[in-house]
Design a protein around this motif. Sequence first.
Motif, PDB file in Angstrom:
ATOM      1  N   ALA A   1      -0.851  -0.905  -4.617  1.00  0.00           N
ATOM      2  CA  ALA A   1      -1.737   0.209  -4.417  1.00  0.00           C
ATOM      3  C   ALA A   1      -0.767   1.685  -4.472  1.00  0.00           C
ATOM      4  O   ALA A   1      -0.491   2.130  -3.428  1.00  0.00           O
ATOM      5  N   PRO A   2      -0.296   1.873  -5.528  1.00  0.00           N
ATOM      6  CA  PRO A   2       0.577   3.193  -5.503  1.00  0.00           C
ATOM      7  C   PRO A   2       0.145   4.536  -5.079  1.00  0.00           C
ATOM      8  O   PRO A   2      -1.087   4.649  -5.161  1.00  0.00           O
ATOM      9  N   HIS A   3       1.013   5.196  -4.260  1.00  0.00           N
ATOM     10  CA  HIS A   3       0.683   6.608  -3.830  1.00  0.00           C
ATOM     11  C   HIS A   3       0.272   7.333  -4.962  1.00  0.00           C
ATOM     12  O   HIS A   3      -0.668   8.288  -5.042  1.00  0.00           O
ATOM     13  N   ASN A   4       1.099   7.279  -6.298  1.00  0.00           N
ATOM     14  CA  ASN A   4       0.870   7.983  -7.200  1.00  0.00           C
ATOM     15  C   ASN A   4       0.010   7.258  -8.433  1.00  0.00           C
ATOM     16  O   ASN A   4       0.742   6.276  -8.916  1.00  0.00           O
ATOM     17  N   ILE A   5      -1.284   7.713  -8.808  1.00  0.00           N
ATOM     18  CA  ILE A   5      -1.936   7.054  -9.681  1.00  0.00           C
ATOM     19  C   ILE A   5      -2.076   7.534 -10.978  1.00  0.00           C
ATOM     20  O   ILE A   5      -2.885   7.534 -11.745  1.00  0.00           O
ATOM     21  N   LYS A   6      -1.044   8.452 -11.495  1.00  0.00           N
ATOM     22  CA  LYS A   6      -1.040   8.866 -12.688  1.00  0.00           C
ATOM     23  C   LYS A   6      -0.735   7.807 -13.728  1.00  0.00           C
ATOM     24  O   LYS A   6      -0.450   7.000 -13.432  1.00  0.00           O
TER      25      LYS A   6
ATOM     26  N   TYR B   1       2.976  -4.907   2.953  1.00  0.00           N
ATOM     27  CA  TYR B   1       4.122  -3.846   2.580  1.00  0.00           C
ATOM     28  C   TYR B   1       3.522  -2.376   2.630  1.00  0.00           C
ATOM     29  O   TYR B   1       2.644  -2.184   1.930  1.00  0.00           O
ATOM     30  N   VAL B   2       4.057  -1.674   3.465  1.00  0.00           N
ATOM     31  CA  VAL B   2       3.670  -0.204   3.506  1.00  0.00           C
ATOM     32  C   VAL B   2       4.809   0.774   2.930  1.00  0.00           C
ATOM     33  O   VAL B   2       5.992   0.819   3.674  1.00  0.00           O
ATOM     34  N   GLY B   3       4.658   1.385   2.042  1.00  0.00           N
ATOM     35  CA  GLY B   3       5.321   2.302   1.214  1.00  0.00           C
ATOM     36  C   GLY B   3       5.966   3.779   2.047  1.00  0.00           C
ATOM     37  O   GLY B   3       5.356   3.953   3.051  1.00  0.00           O
ATOM     38  N   GLY B   4       6.854   4.200   1.269  1.00  0.00           N
ATOM     39  CA  GLY B   4       7.326   5.558   1.888  1.00  0.00           C
ATOM     40  C   GLY B   4       8.572   5.484   2.547  1.00  0.00           C
ATOM     41  O   GLY B   4       9.346   6.597   2.608  1.00  0.00           O
ATOM     42  N   ALA B   5       8.950   4.437   3.226  1.00  0.00           N
ATOM     43  CA  ALA B   5      10.284   4.447   4.064  1.00  0.00           C
ATOM     44  C   ALA B   5      11.611   3.730   3.122  1.00  0.00           C
ATOM     45  O   ALA B   5      12.464   3.577   3.876  1.00  0.00           O
ATOM     46  N   MET B   6      11.123   3.328   1.816  1.00  0.00           N
ATOM     47  CA  MET B   6      12.596   3.036   1.479  1.00  0.00           C
ATOM     48  C   MET B   6      13.111   4.085   0.588  1.00  0.00           C
ATOM     49  O   MET B   6      14.343   4.292   0.491  1.00  0.00           O
ATOM     50  N   GLY B   7      12.244   5.167   0.577  1.00  0.00           N
ATOM     51  CA  GLY B   7      12.963   6.620   0.089  1.00  0.00           C
ATOM     52  C   GLY B   7      12.686   7.660   1.405  1.00  0.00           C
ATOM     53  O   GLY B   7      12.775   7.261   2.525  1.00  0.00           O
ATOM     54  N   HIS B   8      12.744   8.641   1.205  1.00  0.00           N
ATOM     55  CA  HIS B   8      12.572   9.680   2.322  1.00  0.00           C
ATOM     56  C   HIS B   8      11.132  10.628   2.063  1.00  0.00           C
ATOM     57  O   HIS B   8      11.237  11.676   2.656  1.00  0.00           O
ATOM     58  N   THR B   9      10.231  10.140   1.393  1.00  0.00           N
ATOM     59  CA  THR B   9       8.922  10.554   1.196  1.00  0.00           C
ATOM     60  C   THR B   9       7.993  10.627   2.689  1.00  0.00           C
ATOM     61  O   THR B   9       7.153  11.353   3.022  1.00  0.00           O
TER      62      THR B   9
ATOM     63  N   GLY C   1       0.680  -1.300  -0.118  1.00  0.00           N
ATOM     64  CA  GLY C   1      -0.097   0.040  -0.068  1.00  0.00           C
ATOM     65  C   GLY C   1       0.617   1.385  -0.021  1.00  0.00           C
ATOM     66  O   GLY C   1       1.889   1.324   0.578  1.00  0.00           O
ATOM     67  N   SER C   2       0.431   2.399  -0.593  1.00  0.00           N
ATOM     68  CA  SER C   2       1.079   3.511  -0.611  1.00  0.00           C
ATOM     69  C   SER C   2       2.470   3.632  -0.911  1.00  0.00           C
ATOM     70  O   SER C   2       3.177   4.107  -0.549  1.00  0.00           O
ATOM     71  N   THR C   3       2.571   2.819  -2.053  1.00  0.00           N
ATOM     72  CA  THR C   3       4.116   2.780  -2.685  1.00  0.00           C
ATOM     73  C   THR C   3       4.423   3.900  -3.697  1.00  0.00           C
ATOM     74  O   THR C   3       3.692   4.586  -4.251  1.00  0.00           O
TER      75      THR C   3
END
Length: 426
Positions: free
Chosen positions: A276-281, A332-340, A249-251
């Motif tokens: 479920a990407p954070h950016n759905i463009k 798996y919860v996104g955002g912490a692999m980078g710095h967002t 989620g929120s990748t």
Amino acid sequence: MNLFQRNVFLHQRKALGFIYNIGIDIAHFGLKCASLFNEKIKKGVVGRQNTFKTLESHLKPNDKTLWFHCASLGEYEQGLPVFKELRKLYKHHKIVLSFFSPSGYEIRKNSPIADVVIYLPLDSKKQAKRFVNLVNPELSIFVKYDIWPNLLNELKRKKFRAILISAAFRKNQTYFKFYGAELRRALFTFEHIFTQNDTSKALLESINYNKVTVSGDTRFDRVSSQLELNNNLPFLETFKDNKLCIVAGSTWPDDENVLINYINSCKHKNVKFIIAPHNIKASQINNIQEKLNTKSVLHSKKNDKQLINAQVFIIDTIGILTKVYSYANIAYVGGAMGHTGLHNTLEPAVFGVPIIIGPNHEKFPEAKAMITINGMFSISNQQEFNSVLDELILNKVKRLSCGKNNSDYIQKNKGAVIQIIDYLRI
């Protein structure tokens, strides 16, 4: 404090107040310029231009009102269980809900919890006075942060109540620095502050603010209430087909690279993935599909045949992720692999599943807590991700045990809403 010290203090406060107000004017100009190149910022700039017109058309001088303010969507979800209880208590009041960020306003502009949903005007003295005169809120609830001195000072001047809930402070914040007098003074306009933890309370007491209660984080109450709702999504029943399912989620791209590499080399049969990407463009969604070497289906183009045959389901819409997590065996919860910034890990935790995140989670105490109780796993690279996910897929006993640790953690930390509402009943 002698007369000389008092005069110095007053001059310093005026100077800092002047600097703050100049900063607001500069920010206003900067946002207008940036809106020419950024669609999200443009939405906020245009939306703020309509704030006062919207208030004037929806509120009458004799209306009784409450005001709820949230920086963005996350703070809205955090405050929602409190808002719902206040809606019940103040049935004859109109509720004004404000957001600073378009990511909150655009998604919740039709929130049933409020009578009027608006963008918060920028915090100039002139706009603060106009806003408070129009809204006249008997009670204002601010969630977590987004503290605006001119608005709060105007509420205080007119003797309106203001409460801060789910507050979380850190030692390096401006409030606790020598140059933070203006923001520090804004904290003292709150009648009471409910903090998430003892550390925040101690920091407030270090600046002699003592009207503090450690109530915990209202997000625990919010996610717990999800269990009482209908979380069924028939198309996911069809897609999952009773197989083990990993929900990401929120990748962000950093997360998706690790996930896609794993999926493309996955040797486990009968495992399905939901992303479920954070950016759905469209460009980002297409990029994910092009990198996958297995069959995938989009939420926007789904049909039963595709659902059954696909190994990966991509959520290219918003508003359903919380329900999607109910289909996870592993999250798996996104955002912490980078710095967002790490996204909400409590949403999957309430469904009793183990969670994997990236390494950058220092500012997220709930993540640290779930790692400590062996319900969450922080990974830094592809090898660690593969190792952790393989073990959770193959070891059912561990998978269930780790998931239970997370659901127990949620249940143990509920109760913030009760404390806040009990205080407001007094």
